[in-house]
Design a protein around this motif. Structure first.
Motif, PDB file in Angstrom:
ATOM      1  N   ASP A 124      -3.511  -1.812  -6.185  1.00  0.00           N
ATOM      2  CA  ASP A 124      -2.450  -2.819  -6.142  1.00  0.00           C
ATOM      3  C   ASP A 124      -2.960  -4.171  -6.629  1.00  0.00           C
ATOM      4  O   ASP A 124      -2.254  -4.886  -7.355  1.00  0.00           O
ATOM      5  N   ARG A 156      -1.311   1.138 -10.325  1.00  0.00           N
ATOM      6  CA  ARG A 156      -0.824   1.919  -9.180  1.00  0.00           C
ATOM      7  C   ARG A 156      -0.475   3.339  -9.616  1.00  0.00           C
ATOM      8  O   ARG A 156      -0.825   4.315  -8.942  1.00  0.00           O
ATOM      9  N   ARG A 211      -7.744   5.530   2.204  1.00  0.00           N
ATOM     10  CA  ARG A 211      -6.456   5.386   1.529  1.00  0.00           C
ATOM     11  C   ARG A 211      -6.048   3.924   1.452  1.00  0.00           C
ATOM     12  O   ARG A 211      -5.569   3.452   0.410  1.00  0.00           O
ATOM     13  N   LEU A 260       0.804  -1.214   0.000  1.00  0.00           N
ATOM     14  CA  LEU A 260       0.000   0.000   0.000  1.00  0.00           C
ATOM     15  C   LEU A 260       0.841   1.271   0.000  1.00  0.00           C
ATOM     16  O   LEU A 260       0.298   2.375  -0.082  1.00  0.00           O
ATOM     17  N   ARG A 307      -5.757   2.117  -2.176  1.00  0.00           N
ATOM     18  CA  ARG A 307      -4.436   1.592  -2.556  1.00  0.00           C
ATOM     19  C   ARG A 307      -4.486   0.079  -2.741  1.00  0.00           C
ATOM     20  O   ARG A 307      -3.835  -0.474  -3.633  1.00  0.00           O
ATOM     21  N   TYR A 351       3.533   4.145  -1.311  1.00  0.00           N
ATOM     22  CA  TYR A 351       3.869   4.780  -2.585  1.00  0.00           C
ATOM     23  C   TYR A 351       5.363   4.632  -2.855  1.00  0.00           C
ATOM     24  O   TYR A 351       6.189   4.788  -1.966  1.00  0.00           O
ATOM     25  N   SER A 406      -9.575   5.912  -6.020  1.00  0.00           N
ATOM     26  CA  SER A 406      -8.435   6.815  -5.845  1.00  0.00           C
ATOM     27  C   SER A 406      -8.841   8.260  -6.123  1.00  0.00           C
ATOM     28  O   SER A 406      -8.361   9.185  -5.458  1.00  0.00           O
ATOM     29  N   GLU A 425      -5.807  10.347  -8.118  1.00  0.00           N
ATOM     30  CA  GLU A 425      -5.838  11.046  -6.833  1.00  0.00           C
ATOM     31  C   GLU A 425      -5.679  12.551  -7.042  1.00  0.00           C
ATOM     32  O   GLU A 425      -6.400  13.363  -6.452  1.00  0.00           O
TER      33      GLU A 425
END
Length: 380
Positions: free
Chosen positions: A300, A83, A292, A16, A296, A18, A244, A90
């Motif tokens: 993913d 991703r 979040r 998860l 995520r 970045y 997102s 976002e």
């Protein structure tokens, strides 16, 4: 990062966090949006009836390369994954940006990608020939945009077949061609051969239109069975990455609310110091932490081609849509009188959040999907 590396359906541990690459992409997109599509720019443009900022799409799609993130390098794309596309969404959500990214670079692109995959999901590679591959290359370059002609509310499991005019097609006015699912298969139809009638949406930053492509022959891309699978894959990716966008929108709402309540004084104190308001913002922050994680996880899972991707997407949509609406409502309310005005961008966020709550399946639909996948019986 190759596209093929993300197509294995083997079990994997969710990641998860970045990466440095994703953070760099975020910085580039945020800088672009700040320069060319800030909230005031969006407010000014929606008054004109054409919300798309001039020059933004070429800069985002081709300049940064965002349009080709999901497209393999052999087809002219970036060979990245969901991703990275999630990071772009976002930022687009934070700025409530009018851009056909979700519809063109995610849903339409994923639909076409499903038609180029060969040899089965476990060992899939990408065919570089055929009409679907050719269209993908054009989408990846940012030269053209495509929209799947289904209502914005269409959920992945429900599917859709066009037998006449299709209402509530998002970003249809920005499309160069349409992907039209018909009973006989999936067809590519140039926008010039279809009739596009704009309608007035709740969210003025994501235009809707009625599209009638029934009089156009189009180019056959796939037969009925392959078309249904491709449309479902496109809509699933769209639903997963919509989370997102909702996350980014909610984050901006909280940050803007915290900033305002620090600067707005009452009784010689910043209103943000009042305990009741601090509790409301703290609760919203906790909601964001969960959103979040859910968003995520969905990105993913889609990137990894995980076996539980549909489950993870259902969780993300069942949760994130509600968080985005709550964050936008709190943003409007905690701004007081200014939050109720047309001049403040809070209403842009609230309208986008409410529209997203119905997009690609309602919260109730995704809860039903989740219950079905987990074999949870409905209450008697």
């Amino acid at each position: 990062m190759s596209h093929e590396s993300h197509q294995s359906h083997q079990s994997h541990e969710p990641d998860l966090l970045y990466t440095d690459t994703e953070d760099a992409l975020r910085d580039a997109v945020r800088s672009l949006l700040t320069d060319r599509a800030g909230h005031q720019d969006v407010l000014d443009r929606i008054e004109t009836g054409d919300p798309y900022p001039a020059g933004l799409w070429p800069a985002l799609a081709a300049g940064i390369g965002a349009a080709g993130l999901l497209v393999p390098e052999k087809l002219g794309g970036q060979g990245a994954s969901h991703r990275e596309a999630a990071v772009v969404l976002e930022e687009l959500g934070r700025a409530v940006t009018p851009a056909p990214y979700l519809t063109a670079a995610v849903i339409a692109t994923e639909t076409l990608l499903a038609l180029t995959a060969t040899d089965g999901p476990a060992t899939a590679h990408t065919a570089t020939e055929g009409p679907a591959a050719a269209l993908l290359a054009e989408l990846a370059s940012g030269e053209r945009t495509a929209v799947l002609t289904v209502p914005l509310t269409t959920a992945p499991r429900t599917g859709f077949t066009a037998t006449g005019p299709v209402r509530a097609v998002a970003d249809a006015v920005a499309a160069d061609f349409f992907l039209v699912p018909r009973p006989t298969g999936l067809y590519a139809v140039p926008a010039a051969e279809a009739t596009v009638t704009p309608t007035t949406p709740l969210d003025l930053t994501r235009p809707l239109a009625t599209v009638d492509a029934s009089g156009a022959a189009g180019t056959l891309l796939a037969g009925p069975e392959a078309a249904r699978a491709a449309v479902r894959r496109g809509l699933l990716a769209g639903a997963g990455l919509l989370a997102s966008e909702q996350l980014g929108l909610a984050e901006w709402c909280l940050e803007e609310t915290v900033r305002h309540t620090k600067e707005r004084f009452q009784f010689n104190r910043p209103v943000g110091s009042f305990q009741a308001l601090k509790h409301r913002m703290a609760h919203l922050w906790l909601d964001l932490v969960g959103a979040r994680a859910a968003a995520r996880a969905a990105a993913d899972a889609l990137a990894a081609g995980a076996a539980d991707a549909e489950l993870t997407v259902a969780v993300a949509q069942a949760y994130c849509s509600g968080v985005a609406v709550r964050a936008a409502e709190e943003c409007v309310q905690l701004h007081g009188g200014i939050g109720m005005t047309w001049e403040h961008p809070a209403h842009l966020a609230l309208k986008r959040a409410k529209a997203d709550q119905l997009a690609l399946g309602s919260t109730g639909h995704h809860q039903d999907v989740l219950a079905d996948l987990m074999d949870l019986p409905a209450p008697a």
